[in-house]
Motif scaffolding. Sequence first.
Motif, PDB file in Angstrom:
ATOM      1  N   VAL A 274     -41.446 -30.465   9.610  1.00 13.06           N
ATOM      2  CA  VAL A 274     -40.498 -29.603   8.799  1.00 13.06           C
ATOM      3  C   VAL A 274     -40.331 -29.839   7.325  1.00 13.06           C
ATOM      4  O   VAL A 274     -40.466 -28.608   6.286  1.00 13.06           O
ATOM      5  N   LEU A 277     -43.638 -28.195   6.015  1.00 13.77           N
ATOM      6  CA  LEU A 277     -43.461 -26.921   5.985  1.00 13.77           C
ATOM      7  C   LEU A 277     -42.508 -26.544   4.714  1.00 13.77           C
ATOM      8  O   LEU A 277     -42.905 -25.461   3.941  1.00 13.77           O
ATOM      9  N   THR A 278     -41.610 -26.930   4.471  1.00 13.65           N
ATOM     10  CA  THR A 278     -40.678 -26.849   3.393  1.00 13.65           C
ATOM     11  C   THR A 278     -41.609 -26.998   2.098  1.00 13.65           C
ATOM     12  O   THR A 278     -41.363 -26.219   1.022  1.00 13.65           O
ATOM     13  N   ARG A 281     -43.706 -23.918   1.701  1.00  9.36           N
ATOM     14  CA  ARG A 281     -42.951 -22.776   1.095  1.00  9.36           C
ATOM     15  C   ARG A 281     -42.493 -22.820  -0.222  1.00  9.36           C
ATOM     16  O   ARG A 281     -42.628 -22.056  -0.948  1.00  9.36           O
ATOM     17  N   GLU A 284     -45.450 -22.196  -2.355  1.00  9.56           N
ATOM     18  CA  GLU A 284     -45.702 -20.629  -2.353  1.00  9.56           C
ATOM     19  C   GLU A 284     -44.627 -19.853  -3.437  1.00  9.56           C
ATOM     20  O   GLU A 284     -45.007 -19.422  -4.066  1.00  9.56           O
ATOM     21  N   ILE A 366     -26.734 -30.966  -5.691  1.00  7.81           N
ATOM     22  CA  ILE A 366     -26.895 -29.764  -4.979  1.00  7.81           C
ATOM     23  C   ILE A 366     -25.532 -29.035  -4.613  1.00  7.81           C
ATOM     24  O   ILE A 366     -25.622 -28.039  -4.822  1.00  7.81           O
ATOM     25  N   LEU A 371     -24.556 -25.020  -4.611  1.00  7.29           N
ATOM     26  CA  LEU A 371     -23.783 -24.529  -3.679  1.00  7.29           C
ATOM     27  C   LEU A 371     -22.477 -23.815  -4.699  1.00  7.29           C
ATOM     28  O   LEU A 371     -21.459 -23.167  -4.162  1.00  7.29           O
TER      29      LEU A 371
ATOM     30  N   LEU B   7     -45.021 -17.991   4.127  1.00  5.35           N
ATOM     31  CA  LEU B   7     -43.743 -18.418   4.643  1.00  5.35           C
ATOM     32  C   LEU B   7     -42.721 -17.673   3.844  1.00  5.35           C
ATOM     33  O   LEU B   7     -41.533 -17.860   3.977  1.00  5.35           O
ATOM     34  N   LEU B 255     -22.666 -21.874   6.803  1.00  2.00           N
ATOM     35  CA  LEU B 255     -22.613 -22.506   5.311  1.00  2.00           C
ATOM     36  C   LEU B 255     -22.023 -21.662   4.394  1.00  2.00           C
ATOM     37  O   LEU B 255     -20.995 -22.135   3.848  1.00  2.00           O
ATOM     38  N   ALA B 283     -24.295 -30.363   1.278  1.00  2.00           N
ATOM     39  CA  ALA B 283     -25.216 -30.794   0.706  1.00  2.00           C
ATOM     40  C   ALA B 283     -26.343 -30.957   1.882  1.00  2.00           C
ATOM     41  O   ALA B 283     -27.402 -30.402   1.737  1.00  2.00           O
ATOM     42  N   ASP B 284     -26.078 -31.772   2.653  1.00  2.00           N
ATOM     43  CA  ASP B 284     -27.025 -32.247   3.686  1.00  2.00           C
ATOM     44  C   ASP B 284     -27.171 -30.894   4.531  1.00  2.00           C
ATOM     45  O   ASP B 284     -28.253 -30.867   5.047  1.00  2.00           O
ATOM     46  N   TRP B 286     -26.889 -27.837   3.769  1.00  2.00           N
ATOM     47  CA  TRP B 286     -28.019 -26.757   2.882  1.00  2.00           C
ATOM     48  C   TRP B 286     -29.536 -27.292   2.930  1.00  2.00           C
ATOM     49  O   TRP B 286     -30.184 -26.750   3.451  1.00  2.00           O
ATOM     50  N   LEU B 287     -29.568 -28.595   3.062  1.00  2.00           N
ATOM     51  CA  LEU B 287     -30.961 -29.372   3.056  1.00  2.00           C
ATOM     52  C   LEU B 287     -31.426 -29.031   4.413  1.00  2.00           C
ATOM     53  O   LEU B 287     -32.571 -28.622   4.556  1.00  2.00           O
ATOM     54  N   VAL B 290     -32.544 -25.543   4.421  1.00  5.85           N
ATOM     55  CA  VAL B 290     -33.938 -25.329   3.735  1.00  5.85           C
ATOM     56  C   VAL B 290     -35.130 -25.264   4.756  1.00  5.85           C
ATOM     57  O   VAL B 290     -35.926 -24.537   4.877  1.00  5.85           O
ATOM     58  N   GLY B 291     -34.961 -26.404   5.595  1.00  6.41           N
ATOM     59  CA  GLY B 291     -35.878 -26.809   6.543  1.00  6.41           C
ATOM     60  C   GLY B 291     -35.906 -25.856   7.406  1.00  6.41           C
ATOM     61  O   GLY B 291     -37.205 -25.492   8.001  1.00  6.41           O
ATOM     62  N   ARG B 293     -35.260 -22.814   7.425  1.00  4.96           N
ATOM     63  CA  ARG B 293     -36.031 -21.528   6.975  1.00  4.96           C
ATOM     64  C   ARG B 293     -37.516 -21.542   6.986  1.00  4.96           C
ATOM     65  O   ARG B 293     -38.229 -20.748   7.619  1.00  4.96           O
ATOM     66  N   ALA B 294     -38.177 -22.938   6.620  1.00  6.26           N
ATOM     67  CA  ALA B 294     -39.565 -23.029   6.576  1.00  6.26           C
ATOM     68  C   ALA B 294     -39.739 -23.019   7.995  1.00  6.26           C
ATOM     69  O   ALA B 294     -41.109 -22.464   8.019  1.00  6.26           O
ATOM     70  N   ALA B 295     -39.085 -23.757   8.817  1.00  2.00           N
ATOM     71  CA  ALA B 295     -39.464 -23.731  10.222  1.00  2.00           C
ATOM     72  C   ALA B 295     -39.654 -22.319  11.020  1.00  2.00           C
ATOM     73  O   ALA B 295     -40.710 -21.894  11.727  1.00  2.00           O
ATOM     74  N   ARG B 297     -39.614 -19.311   9.549  1.00  2.00           N
ATOM     75  CA  ARG B 297     -40.688 -18.443   8.922  1.00  2.00           C
ATOM     76  C   ARG B 297     -42.181 -18.846   9.463  1.00  2.00           C
ATOM     77  O   ARG B 297     -42.970 -18.135   9.753  1.00  2.00           O
ATOM     78  N   TYR B 319     -35.824 -27.748  15.819  1.00  2.00           N
ATOM     79  CA  TYR B 319     -35.249 -28.087  14.585  1.00  2.00           C
ATOM     80  C   TYR B 319     -33.964 -27.055  14.337  1.00  2.00           C
ATOM     81  O   TYR B 319     -32.793 -27.551  14.077  1.00  2.00           O
TER      82      TYR B 319
END
Lengths: 390, 381
Positions: A274, A277-278, A281, A284, A366, A371, B7, B255, B283-284, B286-287, B290-291, B293-295, B297, B319
Motif C-alpha cells: 500500500v 502504491l501510495t 499515485r 502520478e 497533517i 485537516l 491510479l 473522517l 492524522a493517522d 487520514w494517512l 491515503v493508502g 485510496r491508492a489500494a 484505485r 487494507y
Amino acid sequence: MALDAAAVGERVQAFLAEHDPARMDRLDFLRARFDAGLAWVHFPEGLGGLGASRDLQAVVERGLRHTPDNAPGRIGIGLGMAAPTILAFGTEEQRKRFLRPLWTGEEVWCQLFSEPGAGSDLATLATRAVREGDEWVVDGQKVWTSSAHHARWAILVARTDPDVPKHRGLTYFVCDMEAPGVEVRPLRQITGEAEFNEVFLTGVRLPDALRLGEVGDGWRVAQTTLMNERVAIGGAPMRRTMIGIVSDTWRSRPELRTHSLHQRLLKLWVDAEVMRLTAVRLREQLAAGHPGPEGSAAKLAFARLHQELSGLEVEMLREDGLAYDDWTFRRPETVDFMGREAGYRYLRAKGNSIEGGTSEILRNIIAERVLGLPAEPRADKDVAWKDLPR
Amino acid sequence: MSEPASLLYSEVEEELRSAVRGLLADKCPPSAVLARAEAASGGDVPYDMDLWKTLARDIGVAGLLVPESLGGAGASAREAAVVMEELGRAVAPVPFLSSAVLATRALLGAGEEAGDLLERLASGETTAALAVSFAASPYVPLYLSLRPAVTLGRDGTLTGRVTGVVGAEVADVLVVPAVDESAQEGGEPVLCVVEAAHARVKGVGSLDLTRPIATVSFAGAPARRAGTSAGVRDALLLAAGLLASEQLGVAEWCLTTTVSYVKERKQFARPVGSFQAIKHRLADLWLELVGARAAARNAAALLGAGADAGVAVAVAQAYCGTAAVHAAEECVQLHGGIGMTWEHPAHLYLKRAKADEIALGTPGDHREALTWLADLPAPES
C-alpha cells in the motif's frame, strides 16, 4: 519558451558529441555538464539548468546513464537542501559562487540547524550571531550534523535578535566550515557508528556577504530547506526494499517460520504494498501538476513500516537475531540500510521517526494543514525569545 | 512491477462521481437513510427503489459493466468503483452491488443464454440478486460454499436454501448457482435464473440496517438454465475489489464528519480538535485513507484492465476493510456521547463498515490469500 523532451534529448546528444567521458577527467566532465545546463534542468540557464520542467531531468539521466556521476549519496544535503535554498534566496553572486562546486561534489555541504536545546521547536534555537561591522560573530552549538567532517560549507540558522519573538529574530547564513572557531566532533549513535556530528562554533567570523536572505528573515528561508528535507527523506528511491529483504529471508529459511510470524508478515507485506502504491499515485499526481498533501504522509508511513519490519526481522531470526555485525565506531558517508545486518536495520530505523521532523510533529502538521484542525494554544507566540522559560 | 493504468481519477470518472453525488445529496441525505434504517429495524425493507431507478436508468449505473452490444455502457471496474465510493459515502440503500455487480458479473460469465436478461438488467428495467452468501470468500471453491446445496432437479425445478443473501428482497429475478442432479457427481454447478415470485425470501435481523441479509429458499421453483457458474468466482473477486472503494467512501464520510465535529465541539474552553490526543488520531486515520485510496484505485484499475488482479484485490480488501472499520469506530468514539445515539448517523456507517469487513472475505482471508499470491509460504505444521 520552455524546452520539451525532444529538445532536452538533443542537448544531451550534442553535449556527449563534444565531451567523451572516456577521454576526460571526471571532474572536468561534471563541470562541463553543469555549464551545459544538464545538471538540474529545472534550474535557470547559467546555473546548471535550462529553465525546463523538472520531470525532464529523467531524459538527461537516461541519456547520461553511463557517464560519471556526482556521487549524489555523498552530497545529499547540498543537492537536496542547500541548493534549492540558495536558488530561492541567494544573491546572483552567491548562486554563481556556490552552486557549481556544490553540484559537482567538489564542495560538500552540511546543515547547522538543530541544537541540543532546539529539536522539534527549532525556532527556539540559541546560537547567536552578532554583527560587527561587515562581519557576524557566531557562538553556539549545533548537533545532528551529517557530513560536517567533510564539509566545506554549511547552511546555518542563528539568532540575530533575542528581543523579538522566536520566529522573528533569526537569520540564515552560509557558514565557512574552515573558518577559525569551527570544531567538529563525531556523535556516536545507538548503531555504534557516527553518521552525525556535533559542531561547536566559538567566535566564528562570517562576512556579511555569506548571509542568505534578509536579517530577521531566517525562519522563512529555513522553511524552504526543511520542506525539501522531508521530500528527500520520504521520497528517496531505494534499490532494495526492507520488505524485499525480509520476504527473501522468509522464503529461503523455512525453519524460521511460525504461524504468528506469518500473520504479522502478511500484514506488513500489505502495508508495504500500500505504501508503494501510495508513492506511485503521488508521483502520478506530481506529473499531472497536482501535488497533493499526500506528500507529507510518505515520511510518516515510511518510518512506521521500517520500524515494524526491522523489528519483525530481528525477532524472526532468533539466534541470528542475537548477533550484531559491527559495533565499530565508524564514520560512514551514507546510510546503507541494506548493506548491513538485521540488528543494524532495527536500530537505525529508530531514527526514521525522529530525523527531519518527528512523527509527532508530522502528525501535527497533517492535522493542522491538511485537516484544518485548530492549532495548539501557543504560550511562546508573542513573547521575546530572551524571556521564554528554559 | 508496473501499473497498467492510472491510479488517479479520469475526467469521465469525475463527471460520473459528481452526477451520483449530486443525486444522493438531494435524494439520500443522512436523515432519509436514518428513517429507512428505522423502518428496517422493524422488519421493513430499507431499499429506496425510486432512488435506484433514477440511478440505474437516468445516470445509467445499472449497465456500467454490461457491454454495449447488450445495451450497457461498456464501462469498466474503474467507473463502477467511483459509483461504489459515492454509495459508500452516503450508505445509500440501493442494490447496486447486489444487482449491477454480483448478479450481472455472474451472468456475464454464464454464456449466451443470459443475453436477454443482461439487457433488461442494463436498462434498469429488471433488478437481480446473486443467491450466494455475502460472506462467501472468492478463495473458497464454489462447490464448497454451496453446501448444503441448492439442487436443480431432473424436472427443471430448484430446491434448497441459501443464507446471507443481499439484495434479494428487491430482486425481480434470482441468479442461483445450483448442483445439477442430472450431471455427473462433482461437476461444476450450473447457473439458474428463477423469478423471485417462485422463491421465498425471508429477511433476517441484520447488523447492517442499510444492506440487510435474507434467507432465500426454493421448493420446486421453476428455473431456467443460464449457463455455467464459471462467472461466479469472478463476480466474487470483482465485487471484493469494488467493495474496497465502497469502504473508502464509508471511511471518507467518517473522517470528514469527525473532523468537522471536533472543530466545533468545545470542552475545557477549547475545540476538542485542538488537543493533540485527538489530532494525532485523526492524522493517522487520514494517512490510512491515503493508502486505502491508492489500494482501492489499484484494484479497480487492474480489474478494469482485465489484468491479473488477484494480488491487487487481496491487498485492497485486506487494507480497506480494516480502514473503514477503524474510521467508523473513531467516528463514534470522537463524537463522544452523540456518537452512541440512534439519532446520529454514525452508527449506520459503523454497521456498514463492520458488515463490509465480513463481506466477500474478511481482511484475514485476503491476507492469507497472499500466502500463495505473493509467495509467502505458511509454516509446514
